[in-house]
Design a protein around this motif. Structure first.
Motif, PDB file in Angstrom:
ATOM      1  N   UNK A  99     -97.334  17.030 -11.457  1.00  0.00           N
ATOM      2  CA  UNK A  99     -97.324  18.262 -10.949  1.00  0.00           C
ATOM      3  C   UNK A  99     -95.898  18.564 -10.303  1.00  0.00           C
ATOM      4  N   UNK A 100     -95.473  19.653 -11.048  1.00  0.00           N
ATOM      5  CA  UNK A 100     -94.195  19.938 -10.409  1.00  0.00           C
ATOM      6  C   UNK A 100     -94.330  21.068  -9.388  1.00  0.00           C
ATOM      7  N   UNK A 101     -93.345  21.155  -8.356  1.00  0.00           N
ATOM      8  CA  UNK A 101     -93.492  21.976  -7.174  1.00  0.00           C
ATOM      9  C   UNK A 101     -92.044  22.800  -7.294  1.00  0.00           C
ATOM     10  N   UNK A 102     -92.041  24.119  -6.956  1.00  0.00           N
ATOM     11  CA  UNK A 102     -91.036  24.882  -6.913  1.00  0.00           C
ATOM     12  C   UNK A 102     -90.773  25.513  -5.461  1.00  0.00           C
ATOM     13  N   UNK A 103     -89.266  25.633  -5.290  1.00  0.00           N
ATOM     14  CA  UNK A 103     -88.911  26.278  -4.068  1.00  0.00           C
ATOM     15  C   UNK A 103     -87.838  27.281  -4.331  1.00  0.00           C
ATOM     16  N   UNK A 104     -88.062  28.398  -3.568  1.00  0.00           N
ATOM     17  CA  UNK A 104     -87.300  29.401  -3.672  1.00  0.00           C
ATOM     18  C   UNK A 104     -86.432  29.974  -2.512  1.00  0.00           C
ATOM     19  N   UNK A 105     -85.007  29.960  -2.834  1.00  0.00           N
ATOM     20  CA  UNK A 105     -84.202  30.628  -1.929  1.00  0.00           C
ATOM     21  C   UNK A 105     -84.076  32.080  -2.251  1.00  0.00           C
ATOM     22  N   UNK A 106     -84.198  33.148  -1.094  1.00  0.00           N
ATOM     23  CA  UNK A 106     -84.619  34.601  -1.476  1.00  0.00           C
ATOM     24  C   UNK A 106     -83.201  35.347  -0.871  1.00  0.00           C
ATOM     25  N   UNK A 107     -83.281  36.381  -1.324  1.00  0.00           N
ATOM     26  CA  UNK A 107     -81.899  37.323  -1.147  1.00  0.00           C
ATOM     27  C   UNK A 107     -80.468  36.864  -0.766  1.00  0.00           C
ATOM     28  N   UNK A 108     -80.197  36.069  -1.763  1.00  0.00           N
ATOM     29  CA  UNK A 108     -78.911  35.427  -1.424  1.00  0.00           C
ATOM     30  C   UNK A 108     -77.897  36.483  -2.193  1.00  0.00           C
ATOM     31  N   UNK A 109     -76.831  36.530  -1.179  1.00  0.00           N
ATOM     32  CA  UNK A 109     -75.533  37.495  -1.511  1.00  0.00           C
ATOM     33  C   UNK A 109     -74.471  36.403  -1.963  1.00  0.00           C
ATOM     34  N   UNK A 110     -73.623  36.547  -3.018  1.00  0.00           N
ATOM     35  CA  UNK A 110     -72.310  35.707  -3.294  1.00  0.00           C
ATOM     36  C   UNK A 110     -71.486  35.969  -2.225  1.00  0.00           C
ATOM     37  N   UNK A 111     -70.991  34.987  -1.603  1.00  0.00           N
ATOM     38  CA  UNK A 111     -70.325  34.874  -0.254  1.00  0.00           C
ATOM     39  C   UNK A 111     -68.908  34.330  -0.503  1.00  0.00           C
ATOM     40  N   UNK A 112     -68.569  33.282  -1.357  1.00  0.00           N
ATOM     41  CA  UNK A 112     -67.444  32.742  -1.901  1.00  0.00           C
ATOM     42  C   UNK A 112     -67.404  32.114  -3.174  1.00  0.00           C
ATOM     43  N   UNK A 113     -66.211  32.221  -4.035  1.00  0.00           N
ATOM     44  CA  UNK A 113     -65.822  31.756  -5.192  1.00  0.00           C
ATOM     45  C   UNK A 113     -64.579  31.105  -5.064  1.00  0.00           C
ATOM     46  N   UNK A 114     -64.505  30.165  -5.696  1.00  0.00           N
ATOM     47  CA  UNK A 114     -63.169  29.170  -5.518  1.00  0.00           C
ATOM     48  C   UNK A 114     -62.848  28.459  -6.944  1.00  0.00           C
ATOM     49  N   UNK A 115     -61.759  29.086  -7.438  1.00  0.00           N
ATOM     50  CA  UNK A 115     -61.284  28.648  -8.803  1.00  0.00           C
ATOM     51  C   UNK A 115     -60.148  27.351  -8.333  1.00  0.00           C
ATOM     52  N   UNK A 116     -60.381  26.514  -8.910  1.00  0.00           N
ATOM     53  CA  UNK A 116     -59.407  25.304  -8.621  1.00  0.00           C
ATOM     54  C   UNK A 116     -58.777  24.932 -10.132  1.00  0.00           C
ATOM     55  N   UNK A 117     -57.456  24.784 -10.142  1.00  0.00           N
ATOM     56  CA  UNK A 117     -56.526  24.439 -11.216  1.00  0.00           C
ATOM     57  C   UNK A 117     -55.811  23.425 -10.773  1.00  0.00           C
ATOM     58  N   UNK A 118     -56.257  21.891 -11.032  1.00  0.00           N
ATOM     59  CA  UNK A 118     -56.015  20.813 -10.496  1.00  0.00           C
ATOM     60  C   UNK A 118     -54.837  20.303 -11.677  1.00  0.00           C
ATOM     61  N   UNK A 119     -54.050  19.370 -11.433  1.00  0.00           N
ATOM     62  CA  UNK A 119     -52.921  19.144 -12.404  1.00  0.00           C
ATOM     63  C   UNK A 119     -53.718  18.179 -13.783  1.00  0.00           C
ATOM     64  N   UNK A 120     -53.320  18.386 -14.841  1.00  0.00           N
ATOM     65  CA  UNK A 120     -54.112  17.910 -16.022  1.00  0.00           C
ATOM     66  C   UNK A 120     -55.312  17.316 -15.788  1.00  0.00           C
ATOM     67  N   UNK A 121     -56.341  18.478 -15.550  1.00  0.00           N
ATOM     68  CA  UNK A 121     -57.587  18.064 -15.470  1.00  0.00           C
ATOM     69  C   UNK A 121     -58.506  19.152 -15.934  1.00  0.00           C
ATOM     70  N   UNK A 122     -59.594  19.268 -15.613  1.00  0.00           N
ATOM     71  CA  UNK A 122     -60.511  20.428 -15.994  1.00  0.00           C
ATOM     72  C   UNK A 122     -60.615  21.299 -14.784  1.00  0.00           C
ATOM     73  N   UNK A 123     -60.406  22.650 -15.352  1.00  0.00           N
ATOM     74  CA  UNK A 123     -60.567  23.739 -14.294  1.00  0.00           C
ATOM     75  C   UNK A 123     -61.948  23.634 -13.577  1.00  0.00           C
ATOM     76  N   UNK A 124     -62.085  23.872 -12.138  1.00  0.00           N
ATOM     77  CA  UNK A 124     -63.747  24.058 -11.715  1.00  0.00           C
ATOM     78  C   UNK A 124     -63.454  25.292 -11.033  1.00  0.00           C
ATOM     79  N   UNK A 125     -64.907  25.794 -10.865  1.00  0.00           N
ATOM     80  CA  UNK A 125     -65.204  26.941  -9.864  1.00  0.00           C
ATOM     81  C   UNK A 125     -66.572  26.464  -9.147  1.00  0.00           C
ATOM     82  N   UNK A 126     -66.417  26.884  -7.929  1.00  0.00           N
ATOM     83  CA  UNK A 126     -67.312  26.424  -6.732  1.00  0.00           C
ATOM     84  C   UNK A 126     -67.975  27.793  -6.150  1.00  0.00           C
TER      85      UNK A 126
END
Length: 263
Positions: free
Chosen positions: A65-92
């Motif tokens: 039996x699976x159970x589900x949890x819900x987080x409500x009313x979320x507004x986007x607060x931060x977004x960070x784009x990281x470009x490291x040297x010779x690696x994959x770009x990431x976003x958080x």
């Protein structure tokens, strides 16, 4: 695009000079992607959207039996784009919400039909950066050799608490900020001068791969930091910070274009 008139578009930040073509009967394709920018709350383009997140826990209280949890009313607060040297770009991403419900075996309506990302190919910072530079507002180059870049967007979201309310009664959004942290090769003293003189500069970068591309433009920004590193047997490094502000012409501090198809 800085201006639109009948039969013409005025462009800035051109990589080369456009020449007048006297030919006739020719077709020119202009590709416009989805465009995002920050605007004031009284602007007709202003949109504030909240999100609901679902976490699924298989076998949480009983096997099968699976159970589900819900987080409500979320507004986007931060977004960070990281470009490291010779690696994959990431976003958080960071979100601030009003409440998180107790896990339940009942799944919410339409939760099973959530949208899945279609563009999933990673961006490699060695081969997928088509453009990355800081220039003066007149397009005079300041630097193009970056060792690492992190661009952070912040909405300064804070929860409003009230007596008798579990979680947040409301969410407040603050001043929108665009912050830059980066490290460059110290090859031009004009960069230090721009820091000392609080000079307005501009920055843009473009990432491309088989899934499309993303272009980010910061039309007006001032630089800070300026501390140097002197690694043995390597070039001198300069650490930079930057903060964007509303551009007088475009009326925004950042523009982001998303392209699902590139020529």
């Amino acid at each position: 695009v800085t201006a639109v008139s009948s039969g013409s578009l005025t462009l800035d930040k051109l990589s080369s000079t456009l020449a007048t073509d006297p030919g006739t009967g020719e077709t020119v394709d202009l590709l416009f992607g989805r465009f995002l920018k920050n605007v004031s709350v009284d602007d007709s383009d202003f949109l504030q959207r909240s999100f609901q997140f679902e976490a699924a826990y298989p076998d949480l209280d009983s096997v099968g039996t699976a159970e589900y949890e819900y987080s409500l009313g979320n507004l986007a607060n931060t977004m960070a784009i990281n470009l490291p040297l010779t690696d994959k770009a990431t976003v958080t991403f960071g979100f601030v919400g009003t409440d998180t419900e107790v896990p339940t075996t009942s799944r919410k309506t339409n939760a099973a039909s959530a949208l899945n990302p279609l563009q999933t190919t990673a961006f490699n910072t060695s081969s997928d950066i088509a453009r990355l530079r800081i220039t003066d507002v007149d397009e005079t180059g300041l630097t193009t050799c970056f060792k690492e870049v992190t661009l952070t967007l912040g909405n300064q979201v804070t929860p409003e608490k009230c007596l008798g309310t579990l979680g947040a009664f409301e969410l407040n959004t603050g001043l929108f900020v665009v912050d830059l942290e980066g490290q460059i090769l110290f090859t031009d003293s004009d960069v230090v001068s721009a820091i000392r003189n609080n000079q307005t500069v501009t920055m843009d970068f473009i990432l491309t791969n088989d899934d499309g591309g993303m272009a980010i433009d910061i039309p007006s920004m001032t630089l800070g930091g300026g501390d140097k590193e002197f690694p043995v047997n390597e070039s001198v490094l300069l650490n930079l910070t930057g903060q964007a502000f509303g551009d007088a012409t475009l009326g925004t501090s950042i523009g982001i274009s998303l392209f699902p198809v590139l020529p």
